[in-house]
Design a protein around this motif. Structure first.
Motif, PDB file in Angstrom:
ATOM      1  N   ARG A   1       0.816  -1.216   0.000  1.00 35.64           N
ATOM      2  CA  ARG A   1       0.000   0.000   0.000  1.00 35.64           C
ATOM      3  C   ARG A   1       0.849   1.265   0.000  1.00 35.64           C
ATOM      4  N   ALA A   2       2.179   1.083  -0.118  1.00 35.63           N
ATOM      5  CA  ALA A   2       3.093   2.217  -0.236  1.00 35.63           C
ATOM      6  C   ALA A   2       4.326   1.755  -0.995  1.00 35.63           C
ATOM      7  N   TYR A   3       4.910   2.680  -1.780  1.00 37.66           N
ATOM      8  CA  TYR A   3       6.076   2.324  -2.581  1.00 37.66           C
ATOM      9  C   TYR A   3       6.904   3.569  -2.848  1.00 37.66           C
ATOM     10  N   GLU A   4       8.164   3.552  -2.378  1.00 38.67           N
ATOM     11  CA  GLU A   4       9.095   4.655  -2.589  1.00 38.67           C
ATOM     12  C   GLU A   4       8.471   6.012  -2.259  1.00 38.67           C
ATOM     13  N   GLY A   5       7.799   6.064  -1.121  1.00 34.90           N
ATOM     14  CA  GLY A   5       7.217   7.318  -0.656  1.00 34.90           C
ATOM     15  C   GLY A   5       5.842   7.627  -1.200  1.00 34.90           C
ATOM     16  N   ASN A   6       5.324   6.771  -2.087  1.00 40.16           N
ATOM     17  CA  ASN A   6       3.993   6.991  -2.662  1.00 40.16           C
ATOM     18  C   ASN A   6       2.951   6.139  -1.931  1.00 40.16           C
ATOM     19  N   ASP A   7       1.884   6.782  -1.475  1.00 37.95           N
ATOM     20  CA  ASP A   7       0.756   6.026  -0.943  1.00 37.95           C
ATOM     21  C   ASP A   7      -0.007   5.404  -2.106  1.00 37.95           C
ATOM     22  N   LEU A   8      -0.373   4.142  -1.962  1.00 38.33           N
ATOM     23  CA  LEU A   8      -1.057   3.423  -3.028  1.00 38.33           C
ATOM     24  C   LEU A   8      -2.510   3.158  -2.659  1.00 38.33           C
ATOM     25  N   SER A   9      -3.354   3.152  -3.673  1.00 37.63           N
ATOM     26  CA  SER A   9      -4.749   2.757  -3.477  1.00 37.63           C
ATOM     27  C   SER A   9      -4.808   1.243  -3.297  1.00 37.63           C
ATOM     28  N   SER A  10      -5.927   0.760  -2.833  1.00 33.48           N
ATOM     29  CA  SER A  10      -6.144  -0.683  -2.740  1.00 33.48           C
ATOM     30  C   SER A  10      -6.713  -1.207  -4.053  1.00 33.48           C
TER      31      SER A  10
END
Length: 227
Positions: free
Chosen positions: A43-52
């Motif tokens: 749900r997060a990658y390299e400082g980016n919040d990700l949607s589900s």
């Protein structure tokens, strides 16, 4: 050595082998093919919040398509030097894999930011060989849905055909086995369940929604009803 003695020796050896195998299995040693386990959604990658993955809304024209992966074939054809036909495994084994975070914006007013993993579309196209007459690429899905792009868009940009999202294999609802990650385009260009990539000399080709009045270019900075 008589027959009886030989038989006793054979029984002892077999018993020892069986005991060793049982001991190894009991300690977790596996002698067959590895079992692939599904990972955990990130749900997060390299400082980016990700949607589900669950934040998507189902809006396909005929509902989720259940593709038999053992029978699945991806065809790259049209104005090419050759027609290439791949199994799902061949696509994954033959081509380099890329990951990137991209946001899909739907005309319905919702959006999702996802970590996508896939292969580069231009690699598939270049391997088939590009006829000089080609200027358009038409994608066809398992359910008959189609959309198209200028050839230059796919060659000049890092556009991937995804097979994973947020560290998970694409669910059926999200386009398994492959969904196009059409960056900077409205969501109806993000075709799912891709089965055919066709090079064409028809820049006026209109896909499913484009035939119904939606923009053919589908640029995010423009209204989706105008080119």
């Amino acid at each position: 050595m008589n027959t009886k003695s030989a038989l006793v020796i054979i029984i002892v050896v077999v018993s020892l082998i069986a005991a060793v195998l049982l001991l190894l299995i009991g300690q977790g040693v596996w002698f067959g093919s590895p079992i692939t386990l599904q990972g955990t959604e990130v749900r997060a990658y390299e400082g980016n919040d990700l949607s589900s993955i669950n934040d998507f809304r189902e809006n396909s024209i005929r509902g989720p398509q259940h593709v038999n992966i053992s029978e699945y074939r991806l065809t790259v054809t049209g104005l090419t030097n050759e027609t290439d036909v791949y199994t799902y495994s061949e696509v994954l084994d033959r081509y380099s894999h890329y990951t990137k975070v991209v946001t899909l914006f739907c005309v319905e007013g919702w959006d999702v930011t996802i970590l996508w993993e896939g292969v580069m579309v231009r690699d598939l196209i270049r391997d088939a060989g590009i006829d000089p007459r080609a200027n358009t690429v038409i994608f066809t899905a398992h359910d008959g849905y189609t959309t198209s792009f200028p050839l230059d868009y796919l060659i000049q940009n890092d556009i991937i055909m995804a097979y994973r999202m947020n560290n998970l294999t694409l669910p059926v609802e999200r386009g398994y086995p492959f969904q196009l990650v059409a960056e900077d385009k409205w969501g109806y260009k993000w075709i799912k369940w891709i089965e055919k990539i066709e090079l064409s000399a028809d820049p006026d080709y209109r896909g499913y929604w484009e035939q119904r009045g939606f923009s053919n270019t589908a640029d995010l900075e423009k209204n989706y009803f105008s080119d």
